[in-house]
Scaffold this motif. Structure first.
Motif, short mmCIF file in Angstrom:
data_model
loop_
_atom_site.label_atom_id
_atom_site.label_comp_id
_atom_site.label_asym_id
_atom_site.label_seq_id
_atom_site.Cartn_x
_atom_site.Cartn_y
_atom_site.Cartn_z
N ARG A 43 36.58 54.96 39.60
CA ARG A 43 37.38 53.73 39.65
C ARG A 43 36.77 52.72 38.69
NH1 ARG A 43 39.11 49.75 44.58
NH2 ARG A 43 41.19 49.42 43.77
N ILE A 44 37.59 52.22 37.79
CA ILE A 44 37.13 51.29 36.76
C ILE A 44 37.83 49.95 36.98
CG2 ILE A 44 36.99 50.84 34.28
CD1 ILE A 44 37.39 53.91 33.91
N LYS A 45 37.03 48.90 36.95
CA LYS A 45 37.57 47.53 37.09
C LYS A 45 37.32 46.79 35.78
CE LYS A 45 37.02 43.37 39.90
NZ LYS A 45 36.31 42.77 41.05
N LEU A 46 38.42 46.30 35.18
CA LEU A 46 38.35 45.59 33.90
C LEU A 46 39.15 44.30 33.98
CD1 LEU A 46 39.36 48.68 31.76
CD2 LEU A 46 37.09 47.68 31.78
N PHE A 47 38.75 43.32 33.20
CA PHE A 47 39.56 42.12 33.08
C PHE A 47 40.74 42.43 32.16
CE2 PHE A 47 35.57 40.23 34.49
CZ PHE A 47 36.05 39.40 35.49
N LEU A 102 47.32 46.62 38.91
CA LEU A 102 47.05 45.28 38.43
C LEU A 102 46.86 44.34 39.61
CD1 LEU A 102 46.93 43.48 35.87
CD2 LEU A 102 49.38 43.10 36.17
N GLU A 103 45.80 43.55 39.57
CA GLU A 103 45.54 42.56 40.61
C GLU A 103 45.50 41.20 39.93
OE1 GLU A 103 41.63 41.61 42.94
OE2 GLU A 103 42.63 43.33 43.87
N LYS A 104 46.53 40.41 40.17
CA LYS A 104 46.63 39.12 39.50
C LYS A 104 45.97 38.03 40.32
CE LYS A 104 50.66 39.97 36.74
NZ LYS A 104 51.91 39.46 36.24
N ALA A 105 45.23 37.20 39.61
CA ALA A 105 44.65 36.02 40.22
C ALA A 105 45.51 34.82 39.82
CB ALA A 105 43.21 35.84 39.74
N ASN A 106 45.16 33.67 40.32
CA ASN A 106 45.91 32.46 39.97
C ASN A 106 45.83 32.19 38.47
OD1 ASN A 106 46.64 32.06 42.61
ND2 ASN A 106 44.95 30.65 43.03
N LEU A 107 44.68 32.43 37.89
CA LEU A 107 44.51 32.24 36.45
C LEU A 107 44.57 33.60 35.78
CD1 LEU A 107 41.49 29.77 36.56
CD2 LEU A 107 43.89 29.20 36.19
N VAL A 112 42.56 41.26 37.06
CA VAL A 112 41.82 42.49 36.81
C VAL A 112 42.76 43.68 36.98
CG1 VAL A 112 39.57 41.58 37.47
CG2 VAL A 112 41.01 42.66 39.20
N ILE A 113 42.36 44.77 36.35
CA ILE A 113 43.09 46.02 36.48
C ILE A 113 42.11 47.06 36.99
CG2 ILE A 113 42.72 46.65 34.06
CD1 ILE A 113 45.54 47.94 34.19
#
Length: 171
Positions: A43-47, A102-107, A112-113
């Protein structure tokens, strides 16, 4: 201290702080071995904004930079295959791309994906070598943290542009 001295000191601190500020680039990769199923789960987490910038540099894409990342899954998959490789017991393994979320934040900068991959037929790990060059082509300060859970042990590799590969040996 007079007002002029305090003002000069204050401005010096403010401006020198801005000059020293720098951006920090980070990815996080989790590699977990399941010996019962003989599987390796990655599992890879990237901005998102960093990945998009690298995708546009990596491929001459024919869509706008602001298009939704969901439309880019094939490009993400090809990019990851070209930048990430794993060898088990000195032999390269085939990694299969499962998907991305895709996990969207307020900004948007904080969005992150998560990319999920797996490898099958991995019964025993004596050594594991990981090469992770994700995002290093665009960001000199990119750090790729890799956490490996195998054989009941958790190890961490800190990979970057200068050191893109690491190896763990189990006894």
């Amino acid at each position: 201290m007079n007002f002029k001295t305090v003002l000069i000191l204050f401005l010096t601190i403010i401006f020198s702080h801005d000059l020293e500020a720098h951006e920090f680039y980070l990815s996080y990769t989790s590699v977990k071995h399941n010996p019962e199923n003989e599987e390796l789960f990655i599992r890879i987490k990237l901005f998102v904004n960093d990945l998009e910038e690298s995708l546009f540099e990596y491929q001459s894409l024919d869509f706008q930079k602001n298009s939704p990342i969901e439309n880019k899954e094939n490009y993400i998959e090809k990019y990851i295959y070209s930048k990430l490789s794993i060898s088990i017991n000195e032999k390269p393994i085939d990694i299969q791309f499962i998907g991305q979320k895709l996990e969207k934040a307020n900004l948007s900068e904080d969005s992150v994906i998560f990319c999920e991959l797996e490898a099958c037929n991995v019964p025993e790990i004596k050594t594991i070598s990981i090469q992770n060059k994700l995002l290093t082509e665009n960001f000199d300060s990119q750090a790729n943290i890799v956490v490996i859970s195998a054989n009941g042990v958790r190890n961490t590799l800190n990979l970057d542009k200068r050191i893109p590969e690491g190896k763990i040996t189990y006894n």
